[in-house]
Write an enzyme that holds these catalytic residues in place. Structure first.
Site, short mmCIF file in Angstrom:
data_model
loop_
_atom_site.label_atom_id
_atom_site.label_comp_id
_atom_site.label_asym_id
_atom_site.label_seq_id
_atom_site.Cartn_x
_atom_site.Cartn_y
_atom_site.Cartn_z
N LYS A 22 0.83 -1.21 0.00
CA LYS A 22 0.00 0.00 0.00
C LYS A 22 0.86 1.26 0.00
CE LYS A 22 -1.64 1.93 3.80
NZ LYS A 22 -1.75 3.40 3.94
N ASN A 23 1.84 1.31 0.90
CA ASN A 23 2.63 2.52 1.05
C ASN A 23 3.48 2.81 -0.19
OD1 ASN A 23 1.58 2.99 3.59
ND2 ASN A 23 3.30 2.03 4.67
N CYS A 123 -5.76 10.66 9.12
CA CYS A 123 -4.89 9.95 10.04
C CYS A 123 -5.21 10.34 11.48
CB CYS A 123 -3.43 10.26 9.74
SG CYS A 123 -2.31 9.22 10.68
N ARG A 128 1.20 15.01 11.96
CA ARG A 128 2.11 14.64 10.87
C ARG A 128 2.19 15.84 9.91
NH1 ARG A 128 0.08 8.64 9.16
NH2 ARG A 128 2.02 8.62 8.00
N ASP A 313 4.96 1.10 11.77
CA ASP A 313 3.74 0.41 11.34
C ASP A 313 3.65 -1.03 11.85
OD1 ASP A 313 2.67 2.58 10.10
OD2 ASP A 313 2.99 1.88 8.05
N ARG A 405 -8.45 -0.08 4.37
CA ARG A 405 -7.51 0.88 3.80
C ARG A 405 -6.16 0.22 3.47
NH1 ARG A 405 -5.90 4.52 7.69
NH2 ARG A 405 -4.61 5.35 6.01
#
Length: 426
Positions: A22-23, A123, A128, A313, A405
């Site tokens: 995903k990232n 988020c 962030r 994560d 997600r």
């Protein structure tokens, strides 16, 4: 809204296919804005965040075409074509749901010379800020204005001249935006203190395949020689190291034996080292990673850090696993504040966890029991799933839109290895 019902106690055994990351995908997709030619991504995971980003791309006039995928397959092949940009504005309604939307700023500025992007949202794990994104773009010659919740960026006539930027702290997103902004600059740009995450390397490899000239890939010092244009490319998204690590924790907490098909051990060095220290048997080969556990888990002290350190994560998932370890473990979170929101929910299941600032002390082994719990963010959601797999009785996990997600068809993959899990309408 759906919920997950998990009946714990089953030992996981079998093979789980690991999806595209995903990232990585969320920074590869905006590369389509850098060229008029088609760009095709293979192994693109079917996730809510990916769908949201594709919707954002259509806002700019980018066409998308999905090829050759069957419902039973994991991942998709998607071609993006930005032959003509029809807008340079990323509106609030689209951006507010997903922080990664800020990654259109660099490529849009490089291609069109201007970009207006809503301040990002999406988020719940703490502050962030995007200040490093903006400072880097200013160093490359952009003019930045913040007005009414939007970032407005303008390049000089003729495009960005390029420049040098030294990151005062490691920032993955700012490094990604800086790379995409400078590949079409008129001169050479140098990034020092850049993030080194595998997803950064994946971005550099795609940009190189499109004709970019980048030196120092994989290091914290990158030199980008701007080129006049980029071509299209076909590229396979890297495997998701966080998904693989999550399923490794799920296998370990059940005393199971699971093969993570397609996982790349080189991207997971710190996670695999942590698992070995906990007492998990880890075997690596060219096509995946094998995880085996007899259920005996040892306590460890872990600290999150930028790559090659332990990924933030993975913190929540490892915390769930350590709730079953024989002794006291200490986890320190150095990347984000407010990333222990899963702790009260794990406590509802019987975990003995105390937090003080950015440190969590986990005492085990805890007798985990099923409960009704609520997901608070993506990785916290997965920590609850992992605990539920080892818990006595039935656990209900609500607000699982967080999971959708970042984990492609999670319940199907867990069912493949024997988990008693089902998705039902809440």
């Amino acid at each position: 809204m759906d919920k997950l019902i998990i009946r714990g106690g089953n030992r996981l055994s079998g093979t789980i296919p690991i999806s595209g990351a995903k990232n990585a995908a969320l920074t590869l997709i905006p590369c389509a804005l850098l060229t008029e030619e088609p760009m095709t991504l293979r192994n693109l995971p079917r996730l809510a965040d990916i769908d949201g980003f594709q919707h954002l791309m259509t806002q700019f006039g980018v066409s998308t075409a999905i090829k050759g995928t069957r419902p039973e397959d994991f991942g998709r092949i998607v071609t993006f074509e930005a032959s003509r940009l029809t807008s340079t504005v990323a509106p609030y309604d689209l951006v507010r749901k997903m922080r990664a939307s800020i990654l259109v700023l660099g490529p849009m500025l490089a291609r069109a010379g201007e970009a207006t992007v809503s301040m990002p949202g999406g988020c719940a794990i703490g502050n962030r800020p995007i200040d490093l994104h903006l400072k880097a773009l200013e160093a490359f010659g952009a003019e930045i204005e913040l007005t009414q919740g939007y970032v407005k960026a303008m390049a000089p006539d003729g495009g960005l001249p390029g420049g040098d930027f030294d990151f005062p702290v490691v920032s993955v997103g700012a490094t990604e935006n800086a790379l995409m902004a400078t590949v079409l600059a008129n001169g050479t740009s140098r990034l020092t203190g850049a993030a080194r995450e595998p997803e950064i390397v994946d971005l550099c490899n795609l940009l190189t395949a499109m004709g970019a000239e980048i030196e120092g890939i994989g290091s914290s010092d990158l030199t980008i020689h701007g080129v006049k244009r980029l071509n299209g490319a076909t590229y396979k998204v890297m495997p998701d190291r966080i998904e693989a690590g999550s399923y490794a924790c799920a296998a370990a907490i059940t005393g199971g034996e699971v093969r993570l098909e397609g996982a790349n051990a080189a991207d997971m060095v710190s996670t695999l080292a942590a698992l070995r220290n906990i007492g998990i048997q880890v075997e690596e080969d060219a096509k995946g990673v094998n995880i085996a556990s007899d259920g005996t888990l040892k306590p460890v002290d872990l600290t999150t850090a930028p790559f090659p350190g332990l990924a933030t994560d993975m913190q929540a998932q490892l915390m769930s696993l350590l709730s079953k370890a024989e002794g006291t473990s200490v986890l320190k979170e150095t990347i984000f504040e407010n990333r222990f929101m899963h702790v009260p929910e794990l406590a509802r299941m019987g975990a003995d966890i105390a937090t003080e600032g950015r440190t969590a002390i986990v005492k085990g082994p805890s007798l985990l029991t099923g409960a009704e719990v609520m997901a608070t963010d993506l990785r916290a959601s997965m920590s609850l799933i992992i605990a539920a797999l080892a818990a006595e009785g039935e656990t209900t996990v609500r607000r699982i839109y967080h999971l959708d997600r970042g984990y492609e068809r999670l319940e199907e993959k867990l069912q493949l290895v024997g988990a008693d899990i089902e998705r039902v309408d809440d």
